[in-house]
Design a protein around this motif. Structure first.
Motif, PDB file in Angstrom:
ATOM      1  N   CYS A 165      -4.655   4.168   3.565  1.00 15.53           N
ATOM      2  CA  CYS A 165      -5.128   4.114   2.179  1.00 15.53           C
ATOM      3  C   CYS A 165      -5.051   5.473   1.488  1.00 15.53           C
ATOM      4  N   MET A 178       0.809  -1.188   0.000  1.00 14.04           N
ATOM      5  CA  MET A 178       0.000   0.000   0.000  1.00 14.04           C
ATOM      6  C   MET A 178       0.858   1.260   0.000  1.00 14.04           C
ATOM      7  N   GLU A 212     -10.628  -4.297   2.312  1.00 12.87           N
ATOM      8  CA  GLU A 212      -9.358  -4.475   3.022  1.00 12.87           C
ATOM      9  C   GLU A 212      -9.548  -5.118   4.396  1.00 12.87           C
TER      10      GLU A 212
END
Length: 126
Positions: free
Chosen positions: A35, A1, A53
């Motif tokens: 995120c 990420m 997620e």
């Protein structure tokens, strides 16, 4: 990420020590912050992409989402699509609770609301 140069995320002390928030809501807050820093995250389907997620089911996710909104840490903005069917949503995550403004605000045009890209850029600067 996160990118190699920034492979961690943190939450403000105000969130971590807020006794009115569950661990579930604190974890969702941290996931949102993480995120927002990921340029490959699916911002067009922000809420659904966040839920994807999570190990927990939709009820647990919605419960934590609602808790962040009710506590004043998550603001939701919506503008109607030009065709009139449905809404475009954008979100803002706050470092301190703000109960003075509604957790859901509706605008007539996109220019008055936060775009997801602007929100991500703003969060990466904090």
């Amino acid at each position: 990420m996160p990118t190699k140069s920034n492979n961690y995320s943190s939450a403000p002390t105000s969130i971590a020590r807020d006794k009115n928030l569950s661990l579930k809501a604190k974890g969702l807050y941290l996931l949102i912050k993480c995120c927002l820093r990921d340029p490959e995250f699916d911002f067009m389907h922000f809420k659904m992409a966040l839920a994807a997620e999570c190990k927990e089911g939709s009820k647990a996710f919605e419960s934590a989402w609602r808790e962040l909104k009710e506590a004043g840490y998550l603001k939701q903005f919506r503008t109607p699509y030009y065709e009139g069917a449905g809404f475009h949503y954008a979100y803002k995550i706050l470092t301190h609770a703000d109960k003075s403004t509604s957790s859901l605000q509706t605008f007539k045009s996109l220019s008055k609301s936060y775009s997801l890209k602007q929100m991500a850029e703003q969060e990466s600067m904090e």
